[in-house]
Design an enzyme around this catalytic site. Structure first.
Site, PDB file in Angstrom:
ATOM      1  N   ASP A  46      -0.002  -7.516   1.295  1.00  0.00           N
ATOM      2  CA  ASP A  46       0.484  -6.143   1.437  1.00  0.00           C
ATOM      3  C   ASP A  46       1.998  -6.148   1.597  1.00  0.00           C
ATOM      4  OD1 ASP A  46       0.536  -3.427   1.710  1.00  0.00           O
ATOM      5  OD2 ASP A  46      -0.346  -3.382   3.731  1.00  0.00           O
ATOM      6  N   SER A  54       3.837   2.870   8.118  1.00  0.00           N
ATOM      7  CA  SER A  54       3.511   1.823   7.152  1.00  0.00           C
ATOM      8  C   SER A  54       4.758   1.295   6.450  1.00  0.00           C
ATOM      9  CB  SER A  54       2.573   2.373   6.077  1.00  0.00           C
ATOM     10  OG  SER A  54       1.248   2.429   6.525  1.00  0.00           O
ATOM     11  N   HIS A 102       0.823  -1.213   0.000  1.00  0.00           N
ATOM     12  CA  HIS A 102       0.000   0.000   0.000  1.00  0.00           C
ATOM     13  C   HIS A 102       0.854   1.259   0.000  1.00  0.00           C
ATOM     14  CE1 HIS A 102       0.286  -0.149   4.561  1.00  0.00           C
ATOM     15  NE2 HIS A 102       0.352   1.153   4.377  1.00  0.00           N
TER      16      HIS A 102
END
Length: 268
Positions: A123, A218, A80
């Site tokens: 992911d 992230s 992502h």
């Protein structure tokens, strides 16, 4: 028809009972955080030489993530983060985010082909970089061995690090921070988010003290205290925010060892 209607309503109610998961980079931070990566502690220089600060750019703007050095020419991060990006600035050896030892730019990104933006499955992504020499402040982290591919790591302690946001208004912190977390049983996240988000390729950790990742973290690495191997990639958390006490989900690296090896040649 009445029975069908009841089943549909029941199914909707069951789905609605779970909390919504969002990429960690998009999590609202709240204004009560007093510890950077959410109630963590400052890293000293050289503590996490494998972490890199990533600034992705696209035609629609940019965003920040973390990543980890896994080889002389490879960085591991979340899908992502790379998804929709044109190129990325990679800051190496930084404690202060804007004062790295050096920076590289890359547009060679490999997002997992089965990455799903809806449920954040698969992911994981790779970034090919110019060659990087290793030393005390810039070094790789090792990945799990193939012998560990079926290890669930429940109860193991691990280190998270990053420059995640400290409040709704301040954005990312300038200084690298760490937090020690204990990996939970996946059922903790399953009960919170449901099977739509949690699979055998997920890792989970509870946040009873609001310790963990927040916006900007992230793609960052989760590295075991025992053995210093990266077993997780920061993926998602609760849409209610970093201080919601909701558990957080990571991509389980052991589920992608073949994929990583096939693209990079790296295996243990």
């Amino acid at each position: 028809m009445k029975v069908l209607g009841v089943l549909i309503i029941s199914a909707f109610a069951l789905t609605a009972a779970y909390e919504k998961a969002v990429p960690v980079k998009d999590m609202p931070a709240g204004k009560r955080i007093n510890g950077r990566i959410t109630n963590g502690y400052p890293a000293y220089e050289g503590k996490v030489p494998y972490i890199v600060a990533l600034r992705f750019e696209s035609g629609n703007g940019g965003w920040n993530c973390g990543g980890s050095i896994i080889g002389h020419e490879w960085v591991l991060t979340a899908a992502h983060c790379t998804y929709g990006a044109s190129y990325v600035n990679i800051n190496y050896g930084a404690v202060w985010r804007h004062q790295p030892q050096f920076t590289h730019v890359s547009s060679d990104m490999i997002t997992h082909p089965d990455y799903d933006t809806g449920n954040l499955r698969n992911d994981i992504a790779l970034i090919r970089t110019p060659h990087v020499d290793f030393w005390s402040l810039v070094n790789k982290v090792e990945l799990p061995r193939y012998d560990d591919r079926y290890n669930n790591f429940y109860g193991w302690w691990a280190l998270l690090s990053g420059w995640g946001a400290t409040s709704d208004t301040s954005g990312m912190t300038d200084y690298l921070n760490c937090v020690d977390i204990q990996i939970s049983d996946n059922s903790v996240c399953m009960d919170y988010y449901g099977s739509h988000f949690i699979t055998e390729n997920s890792l989970c950790y509870a946040t009873p003290e609001n310790k963990g990742s927040c916006g900007g973290d992230s793609g960052g690495p989760l590295v075991l205290h025992d053995g210093n191997r990266q077993v997780g990639i920061v993926s998602f958390g609760s849409a209610d925010g970093c201080l919601s006490n909701g558990p957080k989900g990571l991509t389980r690296v052991t589920g992608y060892l073949d994929w990583i090896r096939d693209h990079t040649g790296i295996s243990y």
